[in-house]
Design a protein around this motif. Structure first.
Motif, PDB file in Angstrom:
ATOM      1  N   HIS A 238       7.972  11.638  -7.808  1.00  0.00           N
ATOM      2  CA  HIS A 238       7.381  10.042  -7.619  1.00  0.00           C
ATOM      3  C   HIS A 238       8.207   9.294  -8.841  1.00  0.00           C
ATOM      4  CE1 HIS A 238       4.208  10.686  -5.136  1.00  0.00           C
ATOM      5  NE2 HIS A 238       3.903  11.704  -5.718  1.00  0.00           N
ATOM      6  N   GLN A 358       5.859  -3.637  -4.874  1.00  0.00           N
ATOM      7  CA  GLN A 358       6.366  -3.215  -3.719  1.00  0.00           C
ATOM      8  C   GLN A 358       6.503  -1.719  -3.633  1.00  0.00           C
ATOM      9  OE1 GLN A 358      10.192  -5.801  -5.096  1.00  0.00           O
ATOM     10  NE2 GLN A 358      10.281  -5.976  -2.727  1.00  0.00           N
ATOM     11  N   ARG A 359       6.304  -1.198  -2.380  1.00  0.00           N
ATOM     12  CA  ARG A 359       6.727   0.234  -2.087  1.00  0.00           C
ATOM     13  C   ARG A 359       7.664   0.255  -1.558  1.00  0.00           C
ATOM     14  NH1 ARG A 359       3.535   4.676  -1.729  1.00  0.00           N
ATOM     15  NH2 ARG A 359       1.388   3.453  -1.726  1.00  0.00           N
ATOM     16  N   PRO A 362       8.333   5.716   0.154  1.00  0.00           N
ATOM     17  CA  PRO A 362       7.114   6.503   0.217  1.00  0.00           C
ATOM     18  C   PRO A 362       6.697   6.983  -1.086  1.00  0.00           C
ATOM     19  CG  PRO A 362       8.124   7.352   2.224  1.00  0.00           C
ATOM     20  CD  PRO A 362       9.082   6.152   1.500  1.00  0.00           C
ATOM     21  N   ASN A 363       7.684   7.458  -1.878  1.00  0.00           N
ATOM     22  CA  ASN A 363       7.602   7.910  -3.408  1.00  0.00           C
ATOM     23  C   ASN A 363       8.171   6.980  -4.632  1.00  0.00           C
ATOM     24  OD1 ASN A 363      10.138   8.642  -2.630  1.00  0.00           O
ATOM     25  ND2 ASN A 363       9.891  10.760  -3.768  1.00  0.00           N
ATOM     26  N   LEU A 365       7.684   3.183  -6.089  1.00  0.00           N
ATOM     27  CA  LEU A 365       6.917   1.915  -6.228  1.00  0.00           C
ATOM     28  C   LEU A 365       7.634   1.037  -7.424  1.00  0.00           C
ATOM     29  CD1 LEU A 365       3.279   3.338  -6.538  1.00  0.00           C
ATOM     30  CD2 LEU A 365       4.551   2.544  -4.554  1.00  0.00           C
ATOM     31  N   MET A 385      -0.317   1.275 -10.037  1.00  0.00           N
ATOM     32  CA  MET A 385       0.937   1.968  -9.414  1.00  0.00           C
ATOM     33  C   MET A 385       0.621   3.312  -9.774  1.00  0.00           C
ATOM     34  SD  MET A 385       4.305  -0.246  -9.670  1.00  0.00           S
ATOM     35  CE  MET A 385       4.441  -0.706 -11.458  1.00  0.00           C
ATOM     36  N   ALA A 388      -1.868   4.685  -7.343  1.00  0.00           N
ATOM     37  CA  ALA A 388      -1.379   5.051  -5.910  1.00  0.00           C
ATOM     38  C   ALA A 388      -0.715   6.210  -6.123  1.00  0.00           C
ATOM     39  CB  ALA A 388      -0.449   3.684  -5.625  1.00  0.00           C
ATOM     40  N   ALA A 393      -4.666   4.057  -3.432  1.00  0.00           N
ATOM     41  CA  ALA A 393      -3.573   2.946  -3.382  1.00  0.00           C
ATOM     42  C   ALA A 393      -4.278   1.628  -2.976  1.00  0.00           C
ATOM     43  CB  ALA A 393      -2.546   3.285  -2.448  1.00  0.00           C
ATOM     44  N   PHE A 396      -3.523  -1.199  -5.408  1.00  0.00           N
ATOM     45  CA  PHE A 396      -2.031  -1.482  -5.480  1.00  0.00           C
ATOM     46  C   PHE A 396      -1.870  -2.442  -3.995  1.00  0.00           C
ATOM     47  CE2 PHE A 396       1.917  -0.595  -3.065  1.00  0.00           C
ATOM     48  CZ  PHE A 396       3.065  -0.908  -4.298  1.00  0.00           C
ATOM     49  N   ASP A 397      -2.588  -1.951  -2.952  1.00  0.00           N
ATOM     50  CA  ASP A 397      -2.416  -2.571  -1.797  1.00  0.00           C
ATOM     51  C   ASP A 397      -2.881  -4.125  -1.957  1.00  0.00           C
ATOM     52  OD1 ASP A 397      -1.346  -0.657  -0.633  1.00  0.00           O
ATOM     53  OD2 ASP A 397      -3.259   0.056   0.205  1.00  0.00           O
ATOM     54  N   ALA A 400      -0.258  -6.138  -3.855  1.00  0.00           N
ATOM     55  CA  ALA A 400       1.117  -6.032  -3.118  1.00  0.00           C
ATOM     56  C   ALA A 400       0.725  -7.247  -2.059  1.00  0.00           C
ATOM     57  CB  ALA A 400       1.354  -4.689  -2.389  1.00  0.00           C
TER      58      ALA A 400
END
Length: 433
Positions: A238, A358-359, A362-363, A365, A385, A388, A393, A396-397, A400
């Motif tokens: 990540h 932001q994502r 997928p791995n 952030l 983060m 997440a 997550a 984070f969501d 975001a």
């Protein structure tokens, strides 16, 4: 033009009062060769260090890559102000996102302050003190601030904000220019570099590895991802991007939403017998100018006065003169005071002045764009983060979902567009419209 090297000496803290008042640790070694990590973090400011501390405490292998020194950027040279909420009021957020999402964001911002205060209580060198005021230049803005304070009390149960009319605010903040304002006892101020250095030490104690003098020059996506530096690379499951205004152009999605801009601070000579000519209490203050003024007193009673005077990456030739003019316009009683330190730094802003989480992949952030309100929020961004990455997550969501559109024209045109906008708003500030 890279803000990492445009205005500072490589590997050295800026010549600020903050740097002069701490004893930093010896430089950490740069990354050489290849290493493996569960998580690679780019940037050793509040965001990256809170992410590193959180993940290391979970037993993960964490490598932090910092181009200069831990706390070198905005985290070690900012105004030290701790604000409640976001740069947009809760009523505004309710209108954009709905009451449920706005409430979740408010709760997250309150948790950010709690996290910071708890850390500072365990590290008294950070010098946390409560109280942050907001000065208004018009009666209309004063009424708007009072309505927001009332809304926070009624809808959120937050009763820490007191509203003042012109004479009442003048008793607290002794400038002839304000027409009123508010005082938030739930906010505060601290020594930003002490805070950053304490975070770095805690992250290392938990098992994170910090490499200084290790600028990230590239990121290759994949599972795992590869983070490249001039003399090494990290292979990581990540990646967390936490460079904010100092992040090089290694991710288009970040560059299109986050713009670097400079801010400057002057520190006067100590004023132990005179500081209450300016403030009735040991609080911090920001105001409603678009080109904001922000200020407070240091532990040794220096007046730390900040404001934005440059919209390009390079610092202007006369930082000191512009700051003194702004300071003495607000506080004529300081016209005879000597200025001992002047410094600048780069922060990241967004179109809406809200943080951009932001994502990217997928791995991968990213957390940036705290727009001058990141002392508490950037640390919380790092923590969520990290959570997440660890599979939780939810928070984070929530963050975001803040509305953060790309700059018109993306990264290629953000600077000229922002310069035009900032010049216009600066003119409005000067004309009082």
């Amino acid at each position: 033009m890279n803000p990492l090297y445009r205005n500072d000496r490589p590997g050295q803290y800026p010549p600020s009062w903050y740097a002069a008042s701490v004893s930093p640790p010896a430089p950490r070694p740069e990354l050489k060769g290849e290493t493996r990590a569960d998580v690679a973090i780019v940037g050793a400011g509040y965001t990256g260090l809170w992410a590193a501390l959180t993940l290391a405490r979970k037993g993960m292998r964490v490598v932090v890559l910092e181009a200069h020194r831990a706390g070198f950027g905005a985290s070690g040279r900012n105004g030290g102000q701790v604000h409640s909420g976001f740069n947009k009021g809760q009523a505004w957020l309710e209108g954009k996102l709905g009451k449920g999402e706005a409430r979740a964001l408010w709760d997250l911002s309150e948790a950010a302050k709690d996290q910071l205060r708890d850390f500072c209580a365990a590290h008294p060198q950070t010098g946390y003190k409560p109280g942050v005021a907001h000065g208004e230049y018009s009666e209309a803005d004063t009424r708007t601030g009072a309505r927001e304070a009332e809304h926070l009390a009624k809808a959120y149960g937050y009763d820490q904000v007191e509203s003042f009319d012109g004479p009442g605010f003048a008793d607290l903040v002794k400038s002839p220019l304000y027409k009123g304002g508010t005082l938030d006892r739930g906010g505060g101020h601290l020594h930003p570099l002490h805070y950053a250095l304490a975070l770095a030490a805690e992250a290392e104690a938990a098992g994170a590895v910090i490499h200084e003098g290790s600028e990230v020059t590239g990121l290759t996506h994949g599972t795992p991802a590869t983070v490249q530096t001039p003399k090494g690379r990290v292979i990581a499951d990540h990646v967390i991007l936490a460079g904010n205004g100092y992040l090089p152009h290694i991710e288009r999605k970040v560059a299109s939403t986050v713009m670097p801009i400079n801010s400057f601070i002057a520190a006067t000579e100590p004023l132990p017998e005179r500081w209450q000519e300016v403030l009735a209490e040991d609080i911090s203050v920001a105001d409603s100018k678009f080109v904001v003024n922000y200020y407070r007193f240091s532990e040794d009673r220096r007046f730390l006065f900040g404001g934005r005077e440059s919209y390009s990456i390079g610092f202007p030739s006369d930082i000191k003169g512009a700051l003194i003019r702004r300071m003495t316009d607000l506080f004529p009683q300081l016209s005879d005071v000597k200025v001992d330190y002047v410094w600048g730094g780069t922060l990241g802003i967004t179109v809406t002045r809200l943080p951009a989480l932001q994502r990217i992949a997928p791995n991968v952030l990213s957390g940036a764009g705290f727009s001058g309100q990141g002392v508490a929020l950037s640390g919380m961004a790092g923590r969520i983060m990290a959570e997440a990455v660890a599979g939780q997550a939810g928070q984070f969501d929530v963050m975001a979902k803040l509305p953060v559109p790309a700059f018109p024209g993306g990264a290629a045109f953000r600077a000229p567009m922002l310069t035009l906008a900032m010049t216009w708003f600066s003119l409005r500030d000067r004309l009082g419209i």
